[in-house]
Design an enzyme around this catalytic site. Sequence first.
Site, mmCIF file in Angstrom:
data_model
loop_
_atom_site.group_PDB
_atom_site.id
_atom_site.type_symbol
_atom_site.label_atom_id
_atom_site.label_comp_id
_atom_site.label_asym_id
_atom_site.label_seq_id
_atom_site.Cartn_x
_atom_site.Cartn_y
_atom_site.Cartn_z
ATOM 1 C CG HIS A 105 -8.844 -2.166 -2.072
ATOM 2 N ND1 HIS A 105 -9.818 -1.331 -2.612
ATOM 3 C CD2 HIS A 105 -8.413 -1.558 -0.944
ATOM 4 C CE1 HIS A 105 -9.950 -0.272 -1.843
ATOM 5 N NE2 HIS A 105 -9.115 -0.384 -0.811
ATOM 6 C CD GLN A 157 -14.976 0.522 -2.352
ATOM 7 O OE1 GLN A 157 -16.172 0.375 -2.122
ATOM 8 N NE2 GLN A 157 -14.373 -0.043 -3.373
ATOM 9 C CG ASP A 215 -2.015 1.010 1.175
ATOM 10 O OD1 ASP A 215 -1.752 2.172 0.810
ATOM 11 O OD2 ASP A 215 -3.164 0.662 1.515
#
Length: 136
Positions: free
Chosen positions: A99, A93, A30
């Site tokens: 994801h 989100q 990430d």
Amino acid sequence: MNECIFCQIVRGDAKSWKVYEDDATYAFLDANPFSEYHALVIPKAHYTDVFELPEEQLVKVTRALKAVVSLYESKPGLRNVHLYNSSGVDARQDVFHVHFHVVPRSAGDGLNLSRTTHPEYRERFDEMLERLAPPT
């Protein structure tokens, strides 16, 4: 889906730090990590959220999640992780390509992923189950 950053990553049009890849899924660190080794696991095909994700694709993503946590356990020895998905604006989100997060945890890591409980909802459990029951 040219504007979707995750689709751009899958196509190789945007930078990513690959952790795992197979024919249907891609996992990468990430760019805004909560912890060391914080990764995202995505299907390569674009689906907005878990509600749109077909069951067979969810199975493939789940296999990829297992591959990532197994890698984390075998290489750096990580044995504590949060696995989660946020689907929808109200669920926070922020990228609308489904994801799943793999967030390694350790004692004293300073992460505040707090959870507020609502025991008062127990009083409505029977009503909730009635709403979920198939039609008779």
